[in-house]
Scaffold this motif. Structure first.
Motif, PDB file in Angstrom:
ATOM      1  N   ALA A 144       2.429  -3.956  21.965  1.00  0.00           N
ATOM      2  CA  ALA A 144       3.843  -3.775  21.607  1.00  0.00           C
ATOM      3  C   ALA A 144       4.556  -2.995  22.707  1.00  0.00           C
ATOM      4  O   ALA A 144       4.933  -1.832  22.524  1.00  0.00           O
ATOM      5  CB  ALA A 144       3.966  -3.046  20.275  1.00  0.00           C
TER       6      ALA A 144
ATOM      7  N   LEU B 188       7.693  -0.961  22.114  1.00  0.00           N
ATOM      8  CA  LEU B 188       7.646   0.321  21.409  1.00  0.00           C
ATOM      9  C   LEU B 188       7.162   1.454  22.301  1.00  0.00           C
ATOM     10  O   LEU B 188       6.872   2.553  21.812  1.00  0.00           O
ATOM     11  CB  LEU B 188       6.714   0.208  20.181  1.00  0.00           C
ATOM     12  CG  LEU B 188       7.113  -0.826  19.129  1.00  0.00           C
ATOM     13  CD1 LEU B 188       6.078  -0.868  18.005  1.00  0.00           C
ATOM     14  CD2 LEU B 188       8.493  -0.520  18.559  1.00  0.00           C
TER      15      LEU B 188
ATOM     16  N   ASP C  75       4.040   6.154  15.974  1.00  0.00           N
ATOM     17  CA  ASP C  75       3.841   5.393  14.750  1.00  0.00           C
ATOM     18  C   ASP C  75       4.456   6.150  13.579  1.00  0.00           C
ATOM     19  O   ASP C  75       4.559   7.378  13.594  1.00  0.00           O
ATOM     20  CB  ASP C  75       2.347   5.186  14.517  1.00  0.00           C
ATOM     21  CG  ASP C  75       2.066   4.273  13.349  1.00  0.00           C
ATOM     22  OD1 ASP C  75       2.445   3.103  13.404  1.00  0.00           O
ATOM     23  OD2 ASP C  75       1.473   4.754  12.358  1.00  0.00           O
TER      24      ASP C  75
ATOM     25  N   ALA D  90       2.816   4.454  19.527  1.00  0.00           N
ATOM     26  CA  ALA D  90       2.945   3.099  18.986  1.00  0.00           C
ATOM     27  C   ALA D  90       2.827   2.073  20.105  1.00  0.00           C
ATOM     28  O   ALA D  90       3.717   1.239  20.315  1.00  0.00           O
ATOM     29  CB  ALA D  90       4.272   2.958  18.256  1.00  0.00           C
TER      30      ALA D  90
ATOM     31  N   ARG E 228       1.193  -2.713  17.638  1.00  0.00           N
ATOM     32  CA  ARG E 228       1.802  -2.805  16.312  1.00  0.00           C
ATOM     33  C   ARG E 228       0.880  -3.596  15.387  1.00  0.00           C
ATOM     34  O   ARG E 228       0.028  -4.368  15.837  1.00  0.00           O
ATOM     35  CB  ARG E 228       3.168  -3.481  16.388  1.00  0.00           C
ATOM     36  CG  ARG E 228       3.140  -4.901  16.917  1.00  0.00           C
ATOM     37  CD  ARG E 228       4.522  -5.536  16.917  1.00  0.00           C
ATOM     38  NE  ARG E 228       4.493  -6.845  17.554  1.00  0.00           N
ATOM     39  CZ  ARG E 228       4.124  -7.979  16.932  1.00  0.00           C
ATOM     40  NH1 ARG E 228       3.759  -7.934  15.660  1.00  0.00           N
ATOM     41  NH2 ARG E 228       4.122  -9.123  17.570  1.00  0.00           N
TER      42      ARG E 228
END
Length: 324
Positions: A78, A81, A86, A93, A96
């Motif tokens: 991800a 991000l 998270d 994060a 994901r």
């Protein structure tokens, strides 16, 4: 499975950070206390719990413990991000979660879990939280795990959920060995008595009781307004019920967590009770409470005041019901 298992969501930095040293010390304390069942999942800390648990158990004899993990959430890159944290776990994060109960998704998830854990086989794999995915979970995920069971990659197949009704359906309609029932058979609520427990006994499916402290409200002798229930702030009516039970516990010289563990363990369908911990002290405390004898008269008082279901089995002696 040992009567008590160690749940390792906290090793994935649930709500707040836990150091690598504390995570290893927690697993070591569990081992030294006689625990031989360890539960994890890719969901816990985006793989961090699996990596930490695998490292902590790497020097232990593989045939002397039981380890479970879960499928249903794939971890995918991800980059969008980057730099974010998270929501539930204090970890970056950088990947994901993606729901996937397909056969290919299950096989990929198992392979990635084996890599993170540093193992070549898994003892138990649960289909994790398929609440909105019955069709695919029952027709693809469970059969894929059964294939792996036939191949010896997995020893037992299960389903883990925060509800009892669909677990009962999995027990009745699929070829599983275990269910992990989180939070639905506890000192505060015994809804699993209606369908799940009878079905499990009839089919010979073991029940692993998790979330026995209902996310924290039953974890201390006298819960406060800052306690959690079902991963959220405790509602006033739940707090009031917990306080009434605590009053009766205090009359008999035992505390709320000890009684919570004793009730769950008394049901004949329950094969293990998983308790989460993030420190050696929490492990030691849980084991001590599990060995605490509970007077038989206490259960009668709880029944009389309709604080537990009259049909809930309870220990008929004051002998501690957890021995390791």
């Amino acid at each position: 499975m040992s009567p008590v298992g160690l749940g390792t969501a906290q090793l994935g930095n649930l709500y707040r950070e836990t150091t690598d040293e504390a995570a290893r010390a927690t697993v070591d304390a569990a081992w030294d206390g006689g625990i031989r069942y360890f539960d994890t999942a890719p969901h816990y800390g985006l793989g961090l719990s699996e990596r930490r648990l695998g490292a902590a158990l790497s020097a232990r004899p593989r045939d002397e413990y039981v380890l479970s993990t879960k499928v249903g959430r794939l971890l995918v890159p991800a980059p969008e991000l980057a730099g974010q944290q998270d929501e539930a776990f204090a970890v970056p994060a950088d990947v994901r979660r993606e729901w996937d109960f397909s056969r290919d998704g299950v096989l990929r998830s198992v392979e990635e879990s084996l890599e993170r854990l540093g193992l070549d086989r898994l003892d138990v794999v649960y289909v994790h939280d398929p609440d909105d995915h019955w069709d695919q979970a029952s027709s693809e995920a469970v059969p894929a795990l059964v294939e792996l069971r036939d191949q010896g990659v997995v020893q037992a197949v299960g389903v883990g959920m925060n509800q009892a009704e669909m677990l009962a359906r999995f027990v009745r309609e699929t070829d599983i060995d275990l269910v992990m029932c989180a939070g639905r058979y506890t000192l505060l609520e015994q809804g699993a008595l209606a369908e799940l427990m009878p079905a499990a006994l009839e089919k010979g499916v073991g029940v692993v009781a998790a979330g026995v402290f209902n996310s924290g409200v039953l974890a201390s002798p006298r819960p406060g307004t800052d306690a959690h229930y079902d991963y959220a702030p405790v509602p006033p009516e739940v707090l009031e019920k917990a306080a009434r039970i605590a009053d009766i516990c205090e009359l008999y010289g035992v505390d709320l967590p000890a009684v919570a563990l004793a009730l769950v363990r008394a049901h004949p369908a329950v094969v293990s009770t998983v308790v989460g911990a993030r420190s050696p002290e929490q492990v030691t405390s849980a084991l001590a409470r599990g060995r605490t004898p509970v007077p038989v008269e206490l259960w009668e008082d709880l029944r009389r005041d309709w604080l537990i279901d009259p049909m809930a089995p309870f220990p008929r002696t004051t002998v501690p019901n957890i021995t390791l």
